[in-house]
Design a protein around this motif. Structure first.
Motif, PDB file in Angstrom:
ATOM      1  N   LYS A  32       0.846  -1.196   0.000  1.00 44.03           N
ATOM      2  CA  LYS A  32       0.000   0.000   0.000  1.00 44.03           C
ATOM      3  C   LYS A  32       0.881   1.245   0.000  1.00 44.03           C
ATOM      4  N   CYS A  34       0.548   5.770  -0.186  1.00 43.50           N
ATOM      5  CA  CYS A  34      -0.300   6.958  -0.137  1.00 43.50           C
ATOM      6  C   CYS A  34       0.425   8.119  -0.795  1.00 43.50           C
ATOM      7  N   ILE A  57       2.577   2.819   6.301  1.00 41.89           N
ATOM      8  CA  ILE A  57       2.268   2.962   4.883  1.00 41.89           C
ATOM      9  C   ILE A  57       3.154   4.060   4.302  1.00 41.89           C
TER      10      ILE A  57
END
Length: 248
Positions: A32, A34, A57
Motif C-alpha cells: 500500500k 499513499c 504505509i
C-alpha cells in the motif's frame, strides 16, 4: 503477478480511509502507498496521520501536508468561488491549530516523490508515484491535458506508469508509445459526482500493467456530522452532500 494499492487525498476523512483500508485488506493486497494530503477539510487530521504512521504505509508529502507542517501562508486560488475561498482559509487554520507537533514533524519529513521497481518474471516495471507533478505539488493535471505532457513525464521519470492524485478526479490514460498516466482520485474529498472514496489497484504481470480505479461507499453521514460538529466550515459538509451553502 503482483498487486499494489495506491490512494491519495484523505483530507482528514477517517471514515473514508478506514473503508478503503478495509477494502484493500479484503482483497488481500499487502503493498500500500499513499500520495499525500492527509489533512484539512475534515476533523480527523491527527487520527489519519496516526493511522498511516501505525500501519507504516509509505506516504508522500502533499501540498496540504506541506502547508500544515511548515505553516505556509494561504493564498486565494482563482479556481475557487468566494465561498470556497472563505471556507478554505478557515479549514486550513483549523488544521494548523489542531494538528499536533508530533504529527507536523511526521508530515515535514515525508518524501516528495517515490520511484518503485518491481520485478515480475524477467520484466522490471518502473512506477513513478507523485502527488501532483514532477516539479511542483501545485500542478493540476486533468484527463483533458495534452498527451504530450504525460508522455514527457514518463520519459523524464524513466517510468512505465506515472500515478498521481491532487485533483480529486480519477482517470487512466494509455499511450500507444507505451506507458500509463493514472490519477487514483481522492479517498476523502472526491470531486466526482458520486463522492465515493476512490483508490487504485495496480496489477503487475510479466507482459503488462493493469490499472483499475476502485470506488467504494463509506459512512459519509459520519463525516458530515463530524464536520458540522467541529470548527470546520459547513461548506465541506455540504460539498459531500453535493449541496451549496453560504459560509459568510
Amino acid at each position: 503477478m503482483i498487486q499494489i494499492a495506491v490512494f491519495s487525498d484523505v483530507h482528514g476523512n477517517l471514515p473514508a480511509l478506514e473503508a478503503v483500508l478495509a477494502d484493500i485488506e479484503k482483497r488481500g493486497i499487502q503493498q500500500k502507498f499513499c500520495l499525500g494530503d492527509l489533512v484539512d477539510f475534515a476533523p480527523w487530521g491527527n487520527e489519519v496521520v496516526e493511522k498511516i504512521r501505525s500501519l507504516n504505509i509509505p506516504c508522500l508529502m502533499g501540498n496540504h501536508d506541506e502547508r500544515i507542517a511548515f505553516d505556509i501562508p494561504v493564498f486565494p486560488l482563482s479556481k475557487h468561488s468566494e465561498e470556497e475561498t472563505v471556507a478554505r482559509f478557515i479549514a486550513i487554520d483549523h488544521s494548523k491549530e489542531y494538528i499536533t507537533e508530533v504529527n507536523k514533524k511526521f508530515l515535514s519529513e515525508l518524501p516528495f516523490h517515490l520511484k518503485l521497481n518491481y520485478k515480475v518474471g524477467k520484466k522490471h516495471w518502473n512506477i513513478q508515484l507523485l502527488h501532483a507533478g514532477l516539479a511542483s505539488n501545485e500542478t493540476y493535471l486533468y484527463e483533458s491535458e495534452n498527451d504530450e505532457v504525460f508522455i514527457h513525464m514518463l520519459e523524464e521519470s524513466q517510468s512505465d506508469i506515472v500515478v498521481m492524485g491532487h485533483t480529486h478526479l480519477s482517470f487512466k490514460k494509455y499511450f500507444e508509445a507505451g506507458g500509463w498516466a493514472v490519477n487514483c482520485g481522492s479517498v476523502g474529498r472526491s470531486k466526482e459526482e458520486n463522492r465515493l472514496a476512490s483508490y487504485l489497484i495496480l496489477t503487475l504481470e510479466e507482459e503488462q500493467i493493469f490499472p483499475e480505479i476502485i470506488q467504494i461507499a463509506y459512512p459519509v453521514e459520519e463525516t458530515i456530522r463530524g464536520i458540522e460538529e467541529s470548527g470546520i466550515p459547513d461548506y465541506y459538509a455540504a460539498f459531500l452532500k453535493n449541496e451549496r451553502i453560504s459560509v459568510l
